[in-house]
Design a protein around this motif. Sequence first.
Motif, PDB file in Angstrom:
ATOM      1  N   ALA A  89    -130.280 -86.102  59.883  1.00  0.00           N
ATOM      2  CA  ALA A  89    -128.982 -86.184  59.219  1.00  0.00           C
ATOM      3  C   ALA A  89    -129.220 -86.402  57.733  1.00  0.00           C
ATOM      4  N   ALA A  90    -128.524 -85.624  56.923  1.00  0.00           N
ATOM      5  CA  ALA A  90    -128.619 -85.760  55.470  1.00  0.00           C
ATOM      6  C   ALA A  90    -127.199 -85.764  54.923  1.00  0.00           C
ATOM      7  N   ALA A  91    -126.725 -86.944  54.542  1.00  0.00           N
ATOM      8  CA  ALA A  91    -125.343 -87.125  54.097  1.00  0.00           C
ATOM      9  C   ALA A  91    -124.419 -86.637  55.205  1.00  0.00           C
ATOM     10  N   ASP A  92    -123.632 -85.600  54.933  1.00  0.00           N
ATOM     11  CA  ASP A  92    -122.690 -85.105  55.946  1.00  0.00           C
ATOM     12  C   ASP A  92    -123.193 -83.824  56.607  1.00  0.00           C
ATOM     13  N   ARG A  93    -124.487 -83.562  56.508  1.00  0.00           N
ATOM     14  CA  ARG A  93    -125.049 -82.331  57.063  1.00  0.00           C
ATOM     15  C   ARG A  93    -126.145 -82.647  58.066  1.00  0.00           C
ATOM     16  N   MET A  94    -126.387 -81.673  58.923  1.00  0.00           N
ATOM     17  CA  MET A  94    -127.532 -81.739  59.816  1.00  0.00           C
ATOM     18  C   MET A  94    -128.564 -80.783  59.246  1.00  0.00           C
ATOM     19  N   VAL A  95    -129.784 -81.250  59.079  1.00  0.00           N
ATOM     20  CA  VAL A  95    -130.857 -80.441  58.534  1.00  0.00           C
ATOM     21  C   VAL A  95    -131.839 -80.151  59.652  1.00  0.00           C
ATOM     22  N   LEU A  96    -132.121 -78.866  59.853  1.00  0.00           N
ATOM     23  CA  LEU A  96    -133.098 -78.461  60.859  1.00  0.00           C
ATOM     24  C   LEU A  96    -134.420 -78.165  60.175  1.00  0.00           C
ATOM     25  N   MET A  97    -135.494 -78.650  60.744  1.00  0.00           N
ATOM     26  CA  MET A  97    -136.827 -78.356  60.230  1.00  0.00           C
ATOM     27  C   MET A  97    -137.412 -77.256  61.102  1.00  0.00           C
ATOM     28  N   LEU A  98    -137.623 -76.090  60.495  1.00  0.00           N
ATOM     29  CA  LEU A  98    -138.063 -74.914  61.228  1.00  0.00           C
ATOM     30  C   LEU A  98    -139.556 -74.681  61.057  1.00  0.00           C
ATOM     31  N   ASP A  99    -140.179 -74.220  62.110  1.00  0.00           N
ATOM     32  CA  ASP A  99    -141.564 -73.748  62.038  1.00  0.00           C
ATOM     33  C   ASP A  99    -141.467 -72.240  61.860  1.00  0.00           C
ATOM     34  N   VAL A 100    -141.584 -71.776  60.622  1.00  0.00           N
ATOM     35  CA  VAL A 100    -141.355 -70.360  60.334  1.00  0.00           C
ATOM     36  C   VAL A 100    -142.347 -69.456  61.050  1.00  0.00           C
ATOM     37  N   ASP A 101    -143.518 -69.984  61.384  1.00  0.00           N
ATOM     38  CA  ASP A 101    -144.495 -69.168  62.102  1.00  0.00           C
ATOM     39  C   ASP A 101    -144.042 -68.880  63.531  1.00  0.00           C
ATOM     40  N   GLN A 102    -143.066 -69.621  64.023  1.00  0.00           N
ATOM     41  CA  GLN A 102    -142.579 -69.428  65.390  1.00  0.00           C
ATOM     42  C   GLN A 102    -141.206 -68.766  65.445  1.00  0.00           C
ATOM     43  N   LEU A 103    -140.607 -68.435  64.282  1.00  0.00           N
ATOM     44  CA  LEU A 103    -139.283 -67.797  64.303  1.00  0.00           C
ATOM     45  C   LEU A 103    -139.316 -66.461  65.036  1.00  0.00           C
ATOM     46  N   VAL A 104    -140.375 -65.704  64.867  1.00  0.00           N
ATOM     47  CA  VAL A 104    -140.594 -64.529  65.704  1.00  0.00           C
ATOM     48  C   VAL A 104    -141.498 -65.022  66.825  1.00  0.00           C
ATOM     49  N   ALA A 105    -140.943 -65.058  68.028  1.00  0.00           N
ATOM     50  CA  ALA A 105    -141.672 -65.607  69.172  1.00  0.00           C
ATOM     51  C   ALA A 105    -142.990 -64.865  69.368  1.00  0.00           C
ATOM     52  N   PRO A 106    -144.051 -65.574  69.725  1.00  0.00           N
ATOM     53  CA  PRO A 106    -145.340 -64.917  69.944  1.00  0.00           C
ATOM     54  C   PRO A 106    -145.256 -63.725  70.898  1.00  0.00           C
ATOM     55  N   ALA A 107    -144.423 -63.822  71.926  1.00  0.00           N
ATOM     56  CA  ALA A 107    -144.292 -62.727  72.890  1.00  0.00           C
ATOM     57  C   ALA A 107    -143.620 -61.500  72.274  1.00  0.00           C
ATOM     58  N   ASP A 108    -142.899 -61.680  71.148  1.00  0.00           N
ATOM     59  CA  ASP A 108    -142.184 -60.572  70.491  1.00  0.00           C
ATOM     60  C   ASP A 108    -142.962 -59.963  69.331  1.00  0.00           C
ATOM     61  N   ARG A 109    -144.029 -60.592  68.893  1.00  0.00           N
ATOM     62  CA  ARG A 109    -144.717 -60.165  67.669  1.00  0.00           C
ATOM     63  C   ARG A 109    -145.280 -58.756  67.747  1.00  0.00           C
ATOM     64  N   ALA A 110    -145.867 -58.389  68.856  1.00  0.00           N
ATOM     65  CA  ALA A 110    -146.454 -57.052  68.968  1.00  0.00           C
ATOM     66  C   ALA A 110    -145.374 -55.984  68.828  1.00  0.00           C
ATOM     67  N   ALA A 111    -144.218 -56.184  69.458  1.00  0.00           N
ATOM     68  CA  ALA A 111    -143.126 -55.208  69.367  1.00  0.00           C
ATOM     69  C   ALA A 111    -142.582 -55.121  67.944  1.00  0.00           C
ATOM     70  N   VAL A 112    -142.460 -56.262  67.287  1.00  0.00           N
ATOM     71  CA  VAL A 112    -141.963 -56.278  65.901  1.00  0.00           C
ATOM     72  C   VAL A 112    -142.960 -55.583  64.979  1.00  0.00           C
ATOM     73  N   ASP A 113    -144.240 -55.902  65.119  1.00  0.00           N
ATOM     74  CA  ASP A 113    -145.273 -55.266  64.293  1.00  0.00           C
ATOM     75  C   ASP A 113    -145.312 -53.758  64.524  1.00  0.00           C
ATOM     76  N   ALA A 114    -145.175 -53.334  65.779  1.00  0.00           N
ATOM     77  CA  ALA A 114    -145.185 -51.899  66.092  1.00  0.00           C
ATOM     78  C   ALA A 114    -143.977 -51.198  65.485  1.00  0.00           C
TER      79      ALA A 114
END
Length: 124
Positions: A89-114
Amino acid sequence: EGVPPYVVGRLDQPGVAAPVVDLRCRLDMPQAQAGAPSVHVLLDRGKRPLVVRADAVADVVDLGIPDEPGTTEGPDARADLAWLRGAAAAADRMVLMLDVDQLVAPADRAAVDAAIAADRARAA
């Protein structure tokens, strides 16, 4: 084909080809209204650059959290949330901490790269 719905396009500039991840879609939120403002942030992660589309970005901070080895072996109930490192919580907001290396799921990476490679080959 086989590209997940949260990957909505690609950035293609000299020396950089990166998938564009729509955070609303990745977070299972409703689509933004047509014409609503959005921002695109290019995250340079070495061999795997990534662009995220968001409604707004206040800041991008590297928290210095060490990378954990990823796996694509077998189903894991946590896999759908692997991109979420935490929330605060930050003041009146919710802050999400993202792992950007996981935003594209490992199982989806080959299809995205292709798909990116096929688009670049068609454009050449």
